[in-house]
Design a protein around this motif. Structure first.
Motif, PDB file in Angstrom:
ATOM      1  N   TYR A  42       0.824  -1.205   0.000  1.00  0.00           N
ATOM      2  CA  TYR A  42       0.000   0.000   0.000  1.00  0.00           C
ATOM      3  C   TYR A  42       0.868   1.270   0.000  1.00  0.00           C
ATOM      4  N   LEU A  43       1.844   1.307   0.947  1.00  0.00           N
ATOM      5  CA  LEU A  43       2.686   2.516   1.049  1.00  0.00           C
ATOM      6  C   LEU A  43       3.550   2.729  -0.191  1.00  0.00           C
ATOM      7  N   LEU A  44       4.054   1.638  -0.763  1.00  0.00           N
ATOM      8  CA  LEU A  44       4.911   1.780  -1.950  1.00  0.00           C
ATOM      9  C   LEU A  44       4.094   2.087  -3.203  1.00  0.00           C
ATOM     10  N   GLU A  48       3.597   9.545  -2.865  1.00  0.00           N
ATOM     11  CA  GLU A  48       3.878  10.444  -1.731  1.00  0.00           C
ATOM     12  C   GLU A  48       4.411   9.678  -0.518  1.00  0.00           C
ATOM     13  N   THR A  49       3.904   8.445  -0.294  1.00  0.00           N
ATOM     14  CA  THR A  49       4.386   7.692   0.872  1.00  0.00           C
ATOM     15  C   THR A  49       5.639   6.890   0.509  1.00  0.00           C
ATOM     16  N   ALA A  50       5.707   6.412  -0.742  1.00  0.00           N
ATOM     17  CA  ALA A  50       6.887   5.643  -1.178  1.00  0.00           C
ATOM     18  C   ALA A  50       8.150   6.495  -1.035  1.00  0.00           C
ATOM     19  N   GLN A  64      10.761  -2.963   9.848  1.00  0.00           N
ATOM     20  CA  GLN A  64      10.863  -3.668  11.137  1.00  0.00           C
ATOM     21  C   GLN A  64      10.129  -2.881  12.225  1.00  0.00           C
ATOM     22  N   LYS A  65      10.272  -1.539  12.170  1.00  0.00           N
ATOM     23  CA  LYS A  65       9.597  -0.691  13.168  1.00  0.00           C
ATOM     24  C   LYS A  65       8.079  -0.851  13.070  1.00  0.00           C
ATOM     25  N   HIS A  66       7.584  -0.862  11.840  1.00  0.00           N
ATOM     26  CA  HIS A  66       6.137  -1.009  11.649  1.00  0.00           C
ATOM     27  C   HIS A  66       5.672  -2.406  12.076  1.00  0.00           C
ATOM     28  N   ALA A  67       6.508  -3.414  11.811  1.00  0.00           N
ATOM     29  CA  ALA A  67       6.146  -4.792  12.192  1.00  0.00           C
ATOM     30  C   ALA A  67       6.091  -4.914  13.725  1.00  0.00           C
ATOM     31  N   ASP A  68       7.079  -4.298  14.393  1.00  0.00           N
ATOM     32  CA  ASP A  68       7.102  -4.339  15.867  1.00  0.00           C
ATOM     33  C   ASP A  68       5.869  -3.633  16.439  1.00  0.00           C
ATOM     34  N   TRP A  69       5.563  -2.480  15.825  1.00  0.00           N
ATOM     35  CA  TRP A  69       4.389  -1.738  16.308  1.00  0.00           C
ATOM     36  C   TRP A  69       3.139  -2.627  16.236  1.00  0.00           C
ATOM     37  N   PHE A  70       2.993  -3.324  15.106  1.00  0.00           N
ATOM     38  CA  PHE A  70       1.802  -4.150  14.901  1.00  0.00           C
ATOM     39  C   PHE A  70       1.700  -5.218  15.987  1.00  0.00           C
ATOM     40  N   LEU A  88       6.158   9.417  20.513  1.00  0.00           N
ATOM     41  CA  LEU A  88       7.432   9.552  19.780  1.00  0.00           C
ATOM     42  C   LEU A  88       7.233   9.190  18.312  1.00  0.00           C
ATOM     43  N   THR A  89       6.400   8.158  18.074  1.00  0.00           N
ATOM     44  CA  THR A  89       6.116   7.769  16.692  1.00  0.00           C
ATOM     45  C   THR A  89       5.424   8.912  15.950  1.00  0.00           C
ATOM     46  N   GLY A  90       4.441   9.518  16.642  1.00  0.00           N
ATOM     47  CA  GLY A  90       3.734  10.653  16.031  1.00  0.00           C
ATOM     48  C   GLY A  90       4.722  11.752  15.667  1.00  0.00           C
ATOM     49  N   ALA A  92       7.897  11.416  15.139  1.00  0.00           N
ATOM     50  CA  ALA A  92       8.792  10.949  14.054  1.00  0.00           C
ATOM     51  C   ALA A  92       8.119  11.199  12.703  1.00  0.00           C
ATOM     52  N   HIS A  93       6.829  10.905  12.604  1.00  0.00           N
ATOM     53  CA  HIS A  93       6.096  11.138  11.348  1.00  0.00           C
ATOM     54  C   HIS A  93       6.021  12.631  11.015  1.00  0.00           C
ATOM     55  N   VAL A  94       5.757  13.435  12.052  1.00  0.00           N
ATOM     56  CA  VAL A  94       5.679  14.896  11.820  1.00  0.00           C
ATOM     57  C   VAL A  94       7.036  15.410  11.343  1.00  0.00           C
ATOM     58  N   ARG A  95       8.109  14.890  11.991  1.00  0.00           N
ATOM     59  CA  ARG A  95       9.473  15.355  11.671  1.00  0.00           C
ATOM     60  C   ARG A  95       9.820  15.114  10.208  1.00  0.00           C
ATOM     61  N   ILE A  96       9.434  13.937   9.692  1.00  0.00           N
ATOM     62  CA  ILE A  96       9.797  13.649   8.299  1.00  0.00           C
ATOM     63  C   ILE A  96       8.859  14.349   7.314  1.00  0.00           C
ATOM     64  N   GLY A  97       7.793  14.947   7.837  1.00  0.00           N
ATOM     65  CA  GLY A  97       6.879  15.697   6.955  1.00  0.00           C
ATOM     66  C   GLY A  97       5.788  14.835   6.352  1.00  0.00           C
ATOM     67  N   LEU A  98       5.491  13.709   7.011  1.00  0.00           N
ATOM     68  CA  LEU A  98       4.431  12.824   6.518  1.00  0.00           C
ATOM     69  C   LEU A  98       3.066  13.414   6.881  1.00  0.00           C
ATOM     70  N   LYS A  99       2.162  13.471   5.921  1.00  0.00           N
ATOM     71  CA  LYS A  99       0.834  14.047   6.199  1.00  0.00           C
ATOM     72  C   LYS A  99       0.021  13.089   7.071  1.00  0.00           C
ATOM     73  N   VAL A 147      -3.349   9.120  19.851  1.00  0.00           N
ATOM     74  CA  VAL A 147      -2.088   9.604  20.441  1.00  0.00           C
ATOM     75  C   VAL A 147      -1.112  10.030  19.336  1.00  0.00           C
ATOM     76  N   MET A 148      -1.054   9.240  18.265  1.00  0.00           N
ATOM     77  CA  MET A 148      -0.089   9.571  17.203  1.00  0.00           C
ATOM     78  C   MET A 148      -0.444  10.879  16.489  1.00  0.00           C
ATOM     79  N   THR A 149      -1.729  11.078  16.201  1.00  0.00           N
ATOM     80  CA  THR A 149      -2.087  12.280  15.438  1.00  0.00           C
ATOM     81  C   THR A 149      -2.088  13.545  16.305  1.00  0.00           C
TER      82      THR A 149
HETATM   83  C1  HEM Z   1      -0.834   2.884  10.898  1.00  0.00           C
HETATM   84  C2  HEM Z   1      -0.060   3.909  10.682  1.00  0.00           C
HETATM   85  C3  HEM Z   1       1.379   3.934  11.113  1.00  0.00           C
HETATM   86  C4  HEM Z   1       1.942   3.475  12.240  1.00  0.00           C
HETATM   87  C5  HEM Z   1       1.250   2.827  13.425  1.00  0.00           C
HETATM   88  C6  HEM Z   1       3.350   3.729  12.171  1.00  0.00           C
HETATM   89  C7  HEM Z   1       4.259   3.403  13.151  1.00  0.00           C
HETATM   90  C8  HEM Z   1       5.575   3.799  13.139  1.00  0.00           C
HETATM   91  C9  HEM Z   1       6.518   3.550  14.202  1.00  0.00           C
HETATM   92  C10 HEM Z   1       6.208   2.806  15.506  1.00  0.00           C
HETATM   93  C11 HEM Z   1       7.692   4.110  13.867  1.00  0.00           C
HETATM   94  C12 HEM Z   1       8.975   4.149  14.690  1.00  0.00           C
HETATM   95  C13 HEM Z   1       9.064   5.482  15.371  1.00  0.00           C
HETATM   96  C14 HEM Z   1      10.314   5.693  16.171  1.00  0.00           C
HETATM   97  O1  HEM Z   1      11.398   5.401  15.656  1.00  0.00           O
HETATM   98  O2  HEM Z   1      10.187   6.145  17.308  1.00  0.00           O
HETATM   99  C15 HEM Z   1       7.499   4.685  12.562  1.00  0.00           C
HETATM  100  C16 HEM Z   1       8.470   5.325  11.869  1.00  0.00           C
HETATM  101  C17 HEM Z   1       8.335   5.655  10.549  1.00  0.00           C
HETATM  102  N1  HEM Z   1       7.192   5.596   9.782  1.00  0.00           N
HETATM  103 FE1  HEM Z   1       5.420   4.981  10.371  1.00  0.00          FE
HETATM  104  N2  HEM Z   1       3.618   4.344  10.992  1.00  0.00           N
HETATM  105  C18 HEM Z   1       2.439   4.474  10.300  1.00  0.00           C
HETATM  106  C19 HEM Z   1       2.264   5.023   9.086  1.00  0.00           C
HETATM  107  C20 HEM Z   1       3.284   5.393   8.276  1.00  0.00           C
HETATM  108  C21 HEM Z   1       3.111   5.839   6.937  1.00  0.00           C
HETATM  109  C22 HEM Z   1       1.786   5.999   6.197  1.00  0.00           C
HETATM  110  C23 HEM Z   1       4.344   6.111   6.473  1.00  0.00           C
HETATM  111  C24 HEM Z   1       4.622   6.594   5.095  1.00  0.00           C
HETATM  112  C25 HEM Z   1       5.626   6.227   4.404  1.00  0.00           C
HETATM  113  C26 HEM Z   1       5.290   5.869   7.537  1.00  0.00           C
HETATM  114  C27 HEM Z   1       6.652   6.045   7.451  1.00  0.00           C
HETATM  115  C28 HEM Z   1       7.508   5.979   8.522  1.00  0.00           C
HETATM  116  C29 HEM Z   1       8.906   6.327   8.473  1.00  0.00           C
HETATM  117  C30 HEM Z   1       9.652   6.844   7.257  1.00  0.00           C
HETATM  118  C31 HEM Z   1       9.425   6.129   9.742  1.00  0.00           C
HETATM  119  C32 HEM Z   1      10.851   6.378  10.218  1.00  0.00           C
HETATM  120  C33 HEM Z   1      10.906   7.802  10.764  1.00  0.00           C
HETATM  121  C34 HEM Z   1      12.273   8.189  11.252  1.00  0.00           C
HETATM  122  O3  HEM Z   1      13.111   8.515  10.404  1.00  0.00           O
HETATM  123  O4  HEM Z   1      12.495   8.175  12.471  1.00  0.00           O
HETATM  124  N3  HEM Z   1       4.603   5.439   8.611  1.00  0.00           N
HETATM  125  N4  HEM Z   1       6.212   4.501  12.136  1.00  0.00           N
END
Ligand code: HEM
Length: 306
Positions: A42-44, A48-50, A64-70, A88-90, A92-99, A147-149
Protein backbone atom coordinates in the motif's frame (compact mmCIF):
# COMPACT_ATOMS: atom_id res chain seq x y z
CA UNK A 1 -1.97 16.48 30.10
CA UNK A 2 -3.81 13.20 29.58
CA UNK A 3 -2.41 9.99 31.01
CA UNK A 4 -2.84 6.59 29.40
CA UNK A 5 -5.34 5.86 32.17
CA UNK A 6 -7.44 8.88 31.09
CA UNK A 7 -7.31 7.92 27.43
CA UNK A 8 -8.27 4.32 28.13
CA UNK A 9 -11.22 5.42 30.25
CA UNK A 10 -12.41 7.81 27.51
CA UNK A 11 -12.43 4.92 25.04
CA UNK A 12 -13.96 2.61 27.70
CA UNK A 13 -10.98 0.36 27.29
CA UNK A 14 -10.86 -2.07 30.22
CA UNK A 15 -9.15 -5.22 31.45
CA UNK A 16 -11.40 -7.37 29.24
CA UNK A 17 -10.12 -5.52 26.17
CA UNK A 18 -6.50 -6.06 27.26
CA UNK A 19 -7.25 -9.74 27.75
CA UNK A 20 -8.96 -9.99 24.34
CA UNK A 21 -5.95 -8.42 22.62
CA UNK A 22 -3.55 -10.73 24.43
CA UNK A 23 -5.71 -13.62 23.31
CA UNK A 24 -5.30 -12.47 19.71
CA UNK A 25 -1.50 -12.30 20.01
CA UNK A 26 -0.71 -15.75 18.53
CA UNK A 27 -2.97 -15.05 15.55
CA UNK A 28 -1.36 -11.62 15.04
CA UNK A 29 2.12 -13.17 15.22
CA UNK A 30 1.17 -15.75 12.60
CA UNK A 31 -0.14 -13.04 10.26
CA UNK A 32 2.38 -10.30 11.02
CA UNK A 33 4.32 -10.83 7.79
CA UNK A 34 1.19 -10.96 5.65
CA UNK A 35 -0.16 -7.72 7.17
CA UNK A 36 3.18 -5.93 6.82
CA UNK A 37 3.43 -7.07 3.18
CA UNK A 38 0.02 -5.54 2.50
CA UNK A 39 0.97 -2.42 4.48
CA UNK A 40 4.10 -1.95 2.36
CA UNK A 41 2.36 -2.77 -0.93
CA UNK A 42 0.00 0.00 0.00
CA UNK A 43 2.69 2.52 1.05
CA UNK A 44 4.91 1.78 -1.95
CA UNK A 45 1.91 2.08 -4.27
CA UNK A 46 1.41 5.75 -3.38
CA UNK A 47 4.23 7.99 -4.68
CA UNK A 48 3.88 10.44 -1.73
CA UNK A 49 4.39 7.69 0.87
CA UNK A 50 6.89 5.64 -1.18
CA UNK A 51 9.13 8.72 -1.18
CA UNK A 52 9.63 8.31 2.60
CA UNK A 53 10.77 4.72 2.39
CA UNK A 54 14.17 5.44 0.81
CA UNK A 55 16.65 2.77 -0.23
CA UNK A 56 16.79 -0.97 0.55
CA UNK A 57 18.53 -0.67 3.95
CA UNK A 58 16.32 2.14 5.24
CA UNK A 59 13.22 0.34 4.01
CA UNK A 60 14.17 -2.79 5.94
CA UNK A 61 14.68 -0.78 9.13
CA UNK A 62 11.41 1.12 8.88
CA UNK A 63 9.56 -2.05 7.94
CA UNK A 64 10.86 -3.67 11.14
CA UNK A 65 9.60 -0.69 13.17
CA UNK A 66 6.14 -1.01 11.65
CA UNK A 67 6.15 -4.79 12.19
CA UNK A 68 7.10 -4.34 15.87
CA UNK A 69 4.39 -1.74 16.31
CA UNK A 70 1.80 -4.15 14.90
CA UNK A 71 2.77 -6.99 17.23
CA UNK A 72 2.89 -4.61 20.19
CA UNK A 73 -0.84 -3.97 19.72
CA UNK A 74 -1.39 -7.40 21.25
CA UNK A 75 1.03 -7.42 24.20
CA UNK A 76 -1.74 -6.81 26.76
CA UNK A 77 0.06 -3.96 28.58
CA UNK A 78 -0.98 -0.41 27.69
CA UNK A 79 0.66 1.89 30.20
CA UNK A 80 2.25 5.35 30.07
CA UNK A 81 5.38 3.90 28.49
CA UNK A 82 3.24 2.49 25.68
CA UNK A 83 1.68 5.94 25.22
CA UNK A 84 5.09 7.63 25.27
CA UNK A 85 6.26 5.41 22.41
CA UNK A 86 3.18 6.31 20.40
CA UNK A 87 3.85 10.00 21.00
CA UNK A 88 7.43 9.55 19.78
CA UNK A 89 6.12 7.77 16.69
CA UNK A 90 3.73 10.65 16.03
CA UNK A 91 6.62 13.11 16.33
CA UNK A 92 8.79 10.95 14.05
CA UNK A 93 6.10 11.14 11.35
CA UNK A 94 5.68 14.90 11.82
CA UNK A 95 9.47 15.36 11.67
CA UNK A 96 9.80 13.65 8.30
CA UNK A 97 6.88 15.70 6.96
CA UNK A 98 4.43 12.82 6.52
CA UNK A 99 0.83 14.05 6.20
CA UNK A 100 -1.59 12.83 8.89
CA UNK A 101 -3.87 11.72 6.08
CA UNK A 102 -1.53 8.84 5.16
CA UNK A 103 -1.27 7.67 8.77
CA UNK A 104 -5.08 7.62 8.96
CA UNK A 105 -5.48 5.72 5.71
CA UNK A 106 -2.73 3.23 6.64
CA UNK A 107 -4.52 2.68 9.95
CA UNK A 108 -7.70 2.00 8.02
CA UNK A 109 -5.88 -0.73 6.12
CA UNK A 110 -4.73 -2.35 9.40
CA UNK A 111 -8.24 -2.12 10.79
CA UNK A 112 -9.82 -3.79 7.74
CA UNK A 113 -7.18 -6.50 7.79
CA UNK A 114 -7.76 -7.35 11.46
CA UNK A 115 -11.56 -7.23 11.24
CA UNK A 116 -11.51 -9.62 8.26
CA UNK A 117 -9.00 -11.88 10.01
CA UNK A 118 -11.20 -12.16 13.09
CA UNK A 119 -14.29 -12.76 10.93
CA UNK A 120 -12.47 -15.55 9.12
CA UNK A 121 -10.67 -17.24 12.03
CA UNK A 122 -13.55 -17.01 14.50
CA UNK A 123 -16.29 -17.78 11.95
CA UNK A 124 -17.40 -20.81 13.96
CA UNK A 125 -17.65 -18.79 17.21
CA UNK A 126 -20.86 -16.98 18.28
CA UNK A 127 -21.33 -13.41 17.00
CA UNK A 128 -20.95 -11.98 20.52
CA UNK A 129 -17.51 -13.53 20.79
CA UNK A 130 -16.35 -11.99 17.50
CA UNK A 131 -17.79 -8.66 18.60
CA UNK A 132 -15.78 -8.77 21.82
CA UNK A 133 -12.58 -9.21 19.81
CA UNK A 134 -13.59 -6.61 17.21
CA UNK A 135 -14.29 -4.02 19.86
CA UNK A 136 -10.96 -4.56 21.60
CA UNK A 137 -9.13 -4.19 18.25
CA UNK A 138 -11.13 -1.08 17.29
CA UNK A 139 -10.43 0.55 20.63
CA UNK A 140 -6.68 -0.02 20.61
CA UNK A 141 -6.37 1.15 17.00
CA UNK A 142 -8.38 4.30 17.76
CA UNK A 143 -6.24 4.98 20.83
CA UNK A 144 -3.09 4.56 18.72
CA UNK A 145 -4.37 6.94 16.08
CA UNK A 146 -5.49 9.42 18.72
CA UNK A 147 -2.09 9.60 20.44
CA UNK A 148 -0.09 9.57 17.20
CA UNK A 149 -2.09 12.28 15.44
CA UNK A 150 -2.01 14.54 18.51
CA UNK A 151 1.59 15.27 17.49
CA UNK A 152 0.26 16.94 14.32
CA UNK A 153 -2.08 19.19 16.30
CA UNK A 154 0.70 20.12 18.72
CA UNK A 155 2.94 20.99 15.78
CA UNK A 156 0.36 23.20 14.06
CA UNK A 157 -0.55 24.88 17.37
CA UNK A 158 3.13 25.53 18.00
CA UNK A 159 3.45 27.14 14.56
CA UNK A 160 0.34 29.28 14.99
CA UNK A 161 1.34 30.25 18.52
CA UNK A 162 4.90 31.18 17.56
CA UNK A 163 3.92 33.15 14.48
CA UNK A 164 1.06 34.88 16.31
CA UNK A 165 3.37 35.94 19.12
CA UNK A 166 6.01 37.13 16.70
CA UNK A 167 3.46 39.04 14.60
CA UNK A 168 1.96 40.70 17.67
CA UNK A 169 5.41 41.78 18.89
CA UNK A 170 6.36 43.08 15.46
CA UNK A 171 3.13 45.06 15.11
CA UNK A 172 3.51 46.46 18.62
CA UNK A 173 7.13 47.50 17.98
CA UNK A 174 6.23 49.11 14.63
CA UNK A 175 3.32 50.98 16.22
CA UNK A 176 5.59 52.37 18.92
CA UNK A 177 8.19 53.32 16.34
CA UNK A 178 5.62 55.10 14.16
CA UNK A 179 4.21 56.86 17.21
CA UNK A 180 7.73 58.04 18.11
CA UNK A 181 8.30 59.31 14.56
CA UNK A 182 4.99 61.14 14.63
CA UNK A 183 5.92 62.82 17.90
CA UNK A 184 9.22 63.97 16.38
CA UNK A 185 7.26 65.28 13.39
CA UNK A 186 4.92 67.23 15.65
CA UNK A 187 7.84 68.72 17.58
CA UNK A 188 9.50 69.71 14.29
CA UNK A 189 6.25 71.28 13.08
CA UNK A 190 5.91 73.21 16.33
CA UNK A 191 9.52 74.42 16.00
CA UNK A 192 8.95 75.44 12.38
CA UNK A 193 5.72 77.24 13.25
CA UNK A 194 7.58 79.24 15.90
CA UNK A 195 10.21 80.18 13.30
CA UNK A 196 7.44 81.26 10.91
CA UNK A 197 6.00 83.46 13.70
CA UNK A 198 9.52 84.93 14.13
CA UNK A 199 9.72 85.53 10.37
CA UNK A 200 6.32 87.24 10.44
CA UNK A 201 7.43 89.56 13.25
CA UNK A 202 10.66 90.34 11.40
CA UNK A 203 8.76 91.16 8.19
CA UNK A 204 6.36 93.44 10.06
CA UNK A 205 9.37 95.45 11.21
CA UNK A 206 9.96 96.23 7.51
CA UNK A 207 6.63 98.08 7.51
CA UNK A 208 7.88 100.39 10.22
CA UNK A 209 11.31 100.81 8.69
CA UNK A 210 9.82 102.38 5.56
CA UNK A 211 9.52 99.39 3.16
CA UNK A 212 5.75 99.28 3.60
CA UNK A 213 4.81 97.41 0.42
CA UNK A 214 7.56 94.81 0.77
CA UNK A 215 6.81 94.32 4.47
CA UNK A 216 3.06 93.84 3.97
CA UNK A 217 3.40 91.47 1.03
CA UNK A 218 6.06 89.33 2.72
CA UNK A 219 4.12 89.28 5.98
CA UNK A 220 1.02 88.20 4.08
CA UNK A 221 2.93 85.33 2.48
CA UNK A 222 4.33 84.30 5.84
CA UNK A 223 0.87 84.40 7.39
CA UNK A 224 -0.31 82.01 4.69
CA UNK A 225 2.55 79.68 5.58
CA UNK A 226 1.60 79.92 9.27
CA UNK A 227 -1.96 79.08 8.39
CA UNK A 228 -0.80 75.95 6.54
CA UNK A 229 1.48 74.99 9.44
CA UNK A 230 -1.59 75.05 11.68
CA UNK A 231 -3.40 72.82 9.17
CA UNK A 232 -0.44 70.43 9.07
CA UNK A 233 -0.25 70.24 12.86
CA UNK A 234 -3.97 69.70 13.09
CA UNK A 235 -3.80 66.95 10.48
CA UNK A 236 -0.92 65.26 12.26
CA UNK A 237 -2.70 65.31 15.61
CA UNK A 238 -5.81 63.84 13.98
CA UNK A 239 -3.68 61.06 12.44
CA UNK A 240 -2.14 60.32 15.83
CA UNK A 241 -5.61 60.05 17.33
CA UNK A 242 -6.50 57.46 14.70
CA UNK A 243 -7.99 59.71 12.03
CA UNK A 244 -7.39 59.55 8.27
CA UNK A 245 -4.28 60.85 6.62
CA UNK A 246 -5.33 63.82 4.48
CA UNK A 247 -3.21 64.30 1.36
CA UNK A 248 -5.07 67.54 0.52
CA UNK A 249 -3.29 69.35 3.34
CA UNK A 250 0.07 68.65 1.70
CA UNK A 251 -1.08 69.89 -1.69
CA UNK A 252 -2.42 72.96 0.13
CA UNK A 253 0.99 73.58 1.71
CA UNK A 254 2.69 73.54 -1.69
CA UNK A 255 0.01 75.87 -3.14
CA UNK A 256 0.51 78.32 -0.29
CA UNK A 257 4.29 78.19 -0.72
CA UNK A 258 3.85 78.99 -4.44
CA UNK A 259 1.44 81.86 -3.69
CA UNK A 260 4.00 83.29 -1.26
CA UNK A 261 6.70 82.92 -3.90
CA UNK A 262 4.50 84.75 -6.42
CA UNK A 263 3.99 87.61 -3.96
CA UNK A 264 7.71 87.92 -3.35
CA UNK A 265 8.49 87.48 -7.04
CA UNK A 266 6.30 90.47 -7.99
CA UNK A 267 8.02 92.52 -5.32
CA UNK A 268 11.42 91.51 -6.63
CA UNK A 269 10.31 92.38 -10.18
CA UNK A 270 11.45 88.97 -11.42
CA UNK A 271 11.43 88.38 -15.19
CA UNK A 272 8.07 87.60 -16.72
CA UNK A 273 9.10 84.02 -17.54
CA UNK A 274 9.73 83.25 -13.84
CA UNK A 275 6.37 84.71 -12.90
CA UNK A 276 4.63 82.83 -15.72
CA UNK A 277 6.29 79.61 -14.57
CA UNK A 278 5.07 80.17 -11.00
CA UNK A 279 1.57 81.01 -12.21
CA UNK A 280 1.52 77.86 -14.40
CA UNK A 281 2.66 75.72 -11.46
CA UNK A 282 -0.06 77.26 -9.32
CA UNK A 283 -2.67 76.49 -11.96
CA UNK A 284 -1.60 72.84 -12.18
CA UNK A 285 -1.52 72.49 -8.39
CA UNK A 286 -4.96 74.07 -8.20
CA UNK A 287 -6.29 71.49 -10.64
CA UNK A 288 -4.67 68.64 -8.70
CA UNK A 289 -6.20 70.01 -5.49
CA UNK A 290 -9.62 70.17 -7.12
CA UNK A 291 -9.41 66.62 -8.50
CA UNK A 292 -8.18 65.11 -5.21
CA UNK A 293 -10.91 66.95 -3.27
CA UNK A 294 -13.51 65.65 -5.75
CA UNK A 295 -12.29 62.06 -5.51
CA UNK A 296 -12.28 62.26 -1.70
CA UNK A 297 -15.89 63.39 -1.78
CA UNK A 298 -16.78 60.47 -4.05
CA UNK A 299 -15.07 57.96 -1.72
CA UNK A 300 -16.39 59.38 1.56
CA UNK A 301 -19.57 57.62 2.81
CA UNK A 302 -22.74 59.66 2.36
CA UNK A 303 -24.36 60.92 5.57
CA UNK A 304 -27.53 58.98 6.51
CA UNK A 305 -30.82 60.51 5.44
CA UNK A 306 -33.35 61.91 7.93
C1 HEM B 1 -0.83 2.88 10.90
C2 HEM B 1 -0.06 3.91 10.68
C3 HEM B 1 1.38 3.93 11.11
C4 HEM B 1 1.94 3.48 12.24
C5 HEM B 1 1.25 2.83 13.42
C6 HEM B 1 3.35 3.73 12.17
C7 HEM B 1 4.26 3.40 13.15
C8 HEM B 1 5.57 3.80 13.14
C9 HEM B 1 6.52 3.55 14.20
C10 HEM B 1 6.21 2.81 15.51
C11 HEM B 1 7.69 4.11 13.87
C12 HEM B 1 8.97 4.15 14.69
C13 HEM B 1 9.06 5.48 15.37
C14 HEM B 1 10.31 5.69 16.17
O1 HEM B 1 11.40 5.40 15.66
O2 HEM B 1 10.19 6.14 17.31
C15 HEM B 1 7.50 4.69 12.56
C16 HEM B 1 8.47 5.33 11.87
C17 HEM B 1 8.34 5.66 10.55
N1 HEM B 1 7.19 5.60 9.78
FE1 HEM B 1 5.42 4.98 10.37
N2 HEM B 1 3.62 4.34 10.99
C18 HEM B 1 2.44 4.47 10.30
C19 HEM B 1 2.26 5.02 9.09
C20 HEM B 1 3.28 5.39 8.28
C21 HEM B 1 3.11 5.84 6.94
C22 HEM B 1 1.79 6.00 6.20
C23 HEM B 1 4.34 6.11 6.47
C24 HEM B 1 4.62 6.59 5.10
C25 HEM B 1 5.63 6.23 4.40
C26 HEM B 1 5.29 5.87 7.54
C27 HEM B 1 6.65 6.04 7.45
C28 HEM B 1 7.51 5.98 8.52
C29 HEM B 1 8.91 6.33 8.47
C30 HEM B 1 9.65 6.84 7.26
C31 HEM B 1 9.43 6.13 9.74
C32 HEM B 1 10.85 6.38 10.22
C33 HEM B 1 10.91 7.80 10.76
C34 HEM B 1 12.27 8.19 11.25
O3 HEM B 1 13.11 8.52 10.40
O4 HEM B 1 12.50 8.18 12.47
N3 HEM B 1 4.60 5.44 8.61
N4 HEM B 1 6.21 4.50 12.14
Amino acid sequence: MLTMQDIKSHYRFNGDDSAALLELQPLAKAHQEELIDQFYDYLLGIPETAAFLGGEAALKQIRQKHADWFLNLFNGTYDNLYMRNLQLTGHAHVRIGLKAHYVNSAMHLVRRYLVNLIEEKYAHQPQIERQRLHEAVEKILDINLDVMTAAYQEESLKKVFLSKRFEAKLIHATERFTFGLNLILILALVGLSLSVVGLFVWEITHVFSGAVEKGIMSALGTLLILWMMIELLDNEIKTLRGGHFNILVFIGVVIVAIIREILISTLRHDPLTTQAFLAGTLLILGMVYFLVAKSQQAIAPRPPHG
